[in-house]
Design an enzyme around this catalytic site. Structure first.
Site, short mmCIF file in Angstrom:
data_model
loop_
_atom_site.label_atom_id
_atom_site.label_comp_id
_atom_site.label_asym_id
_atom_site.label_seq_id
_atom_site.Cartn_x
_atom_site.Cartn_y
_atom_site.Cartn_z
N LYS A 20 16.52 5.87 -5.07
CA LYS A 20 15.98 4.60 -4.57
C LYS A 20 15.15 3.91 -5.65
CE LYS A 20 12.01 4.19 -2.13
NZ LYS A 20 11.13 2.99 -2.10
N ASN A 21 14.28 4.67 -6.32
CA ASN A 21 13.34 4.07 -7.27
C ASN A 21 13.99 3.69 -8.60
OD1 ASN A 21 11.26 4.17 -5.43
ND2 ASN A 21 10.43 6.09 -6.20
N ARG A 75 7.43 -3.61 -1.42
CA ARG A 75 6.67 -4.00 -2.61
C ARG A 75 7.57 -4.16 -3.84
NH1 ARG A 75 1.19 -3.40 -2.04
NH2 ARG A 75 1.09 -3.79 -4.27
N CYS A 124 4.09 -0.12 1.75
CA CYS A 124 3.48 1.06 2.39
C CYS A 124 1.98 0.92 2.53
CB CYS A 124 3.77 2.32 1.57
SG CYS A 124 5.37 3.06 1.92
N ARG A 183 -1.97 -1.72 -4.56
CA ARG A 183 -1.25 -1.49 -5.82
C ARG A 183 -1.16 -2.86 -6.49
NH1 ARG A 183 3.78 2.27 -4.03
NH2 ARG A 183 3.56 1.33 -1.98
N ASP A 199 4.84 11.29 -5.13
CA ASP A 199 5.84 11.20 -4.05
C ASP A 199 6.27 12.57 -3.52
OD1 ASP A 199 5.80 8.49 -3.99
OD2 ASP A 199 7.75 8.18 -4.93
N ARG A 243 13.81 3.93 4.81
CA ARG A 243 13.59 3.18 3.57
C ARG A 243 13.91 4.04 2.34
NH1 ARG A 243 8.02 1.82 2.90
NH2 ARG A 243 8.83 1.08 0.92
#
Length: 418
Positions: free
Chosen positions: A22-23, A93, A117, A122, A306, A398
């Site tokens: 995902k990231n 975000r 989140c 952030r 994470d 998500r």
């Protein structure tokens, strides 16, 4: 709103294939805005955040086609709007990642200040300051970042703190800038490297990704490319912990073990037996109770924030007392309060959680508060006595593809309730 129901007490056994990260997918999809020709991205996970990013690109007039294998073809030549609206940005975000590409290629961007989140602020000040140093005119108006620039200029940027999205945004902005940009104190995460590799596949000139100094030599345009996203290291770690916490035996395939050194070391400290191949990891915890481990989160290659919540779940049923120190985000211990309702013995002192392992957790109705916290509650449910129901699981969707199907394939008694 969907819920997950888990009947605990099953030792997991079997193999799970890991999805694309995902990231890495989100910045790579944002980076397709930089190309002057169509681009194809493969191994994209089917996740809510990915759907949101695709919807955001579509609202800008970008032409997108997605096939049944989640190969995404993006053609940004049809873009007719350089706005990222609040309705989409508030849910994710990572939408801020379109700021750099839009400004660099189209000379303008209006991007809503982000939501996301509930794990603390952030700030995007590093993104803004970097773009201003490259010559952008930026103002904050009515909750939007309004950025304008004719052509960005290459500069030397020393980032105040290590930020993954900040590094990615500025790296994308720099690929079409005039001259050379040097990013110092850059994030070193594998997902940053994956983005750099994707940019280079389109004709960018990025070197040093994976170190704290990234150098980008600006080019005038980027061309078409086909690229596959790397496997998700956080998903890998989550399923390995699921094997460990349940006293099971799992094999994780289609992964990159070299991206998980800190996590694998902690699993061995917890008493797991690991076998590691080039793209797989096998964990055996049969007949053993995990041992408590101490964890301190820090930027890559140290222990990832994470994975903190998942190790907290492991420590709740481990032998001994484990300490977890969260240094990256505040408000990232909300899952601990839910685990207490399941009988976990957890003491919170600021950014530190002291967890004394108990022999059994008890099932309870619980609520997910953020993406990784949701995963930790699933892990707790897998070992709790009785039937655990987890509410607000849209957080899980998500970041975890087909989570109930993957756990069910390992023997877990898990069901999605509408």
């Amino acid at each position: 709103m969907d819920r997950l129901q888990i009947q605990g007490g099953v030792a997991l056994e079997g193999e799970v294939r890991i999805s694309g990260a995902k990231n890495a997918s989100l910045p790579i999809l944002a980076a397709t805005l930089l190309a002057s020709e169509p681009v194809t991205v493969g191994n994209v996970p089917h996740l809510q955040d990915v759907t949101t990013m695709i919807e955001l690109l579509g609202q800008m007039g970008v032409t997108i086609m997605v096939d049944e294998r989640m190969r995404v073809e993006v053609d940004a030549t049809s873009l007719n709007r350089t706005v990222a609206p609040y309705e989409l940005v508030k849910t994710m975000r990572a939408s801020i990642l379109v700021l750099g590409p839009l400004l660099s290629r189209f000379g303008q961007a209006d991007v809503s200040l982000p939501g996301g989140c509930a794990i603390g602020p952030r700030p995007v000040n590093i993104h803004v300051a970097g773009l201003q140093a490259m010559g952008a005119d930026i103002s904050i108006e009515n909750g939007y970042i309004r950025a304008r620039a004719s052509r960005l200029k290459g500069v030397r940027l020393v980032l105040d703190t290590v930020t993954v999205t900040g590094t990615e945004n500025l790296m994308m902005a720099a690929v079409l800038a005039d001259g050379e940009t040097m990013l110092e104190n850059a994030a070193r995460e594998p997902e940053v490297v994956d983005l750099a590799n994707f940019l280079n596949a389109m004709g960018a000139k990025v070197r040093g990704a994976g170190t704290d100094k990234i150098i980008i030599e600006g080019v005038t345009k980027l061309h078409s490319a086909e690229y596959n996203v790397l496997p998700d290291r956080i998903e890998t770690g989550t399923y390995l912990i699921a094997g460990a916490i349940t006293g099971g035996h799992v094999r994780i395939s289609n992964t990159r073990p070299e991206h998980l050194d800190a996590v694998l070391a902690k699993l061995e400290q917890a008493g797991a037996t690991l076998k590691i191949g080039s793209d797989w990891v096998e964990l055996d915890m049969r007949g053993r109770r995990p041992k408590s481990v101490d964890v301190r989160t820090a930027p890559y290659p140290a222990f990832p924030t994470d994975m903190q919540a998942q190790f907290a779940a492991l420590n709740t049923v481990a032998d001994g007392v484990g300490t977890i120190i969260e240094t990256i985000f505040e408000n990232r211990f909300m899952h601990m309060l839910e685990m207490r309702r399941m009988g976990a013995e957890i003491r919170l002192e600021g950014n530190t959680a002291i967890i004394k392992g108990v022999s059994k957790l008890q099932a309870a109705p619980i609520m997910a508060t953020d993406l990784r916290a949701s995963a930790s509650l699933v892990l707790a449910g897998l070992v709790a006595e009785g039937c655990t129901v987890i509410d607000r699981i849209y957080h899980i969707d998500r970041g975890y593809e087909s989570i109930e199907e993957k756990f069910a394939s390992l023997g877990a008694q898990i069901t999605r309730l509408p």
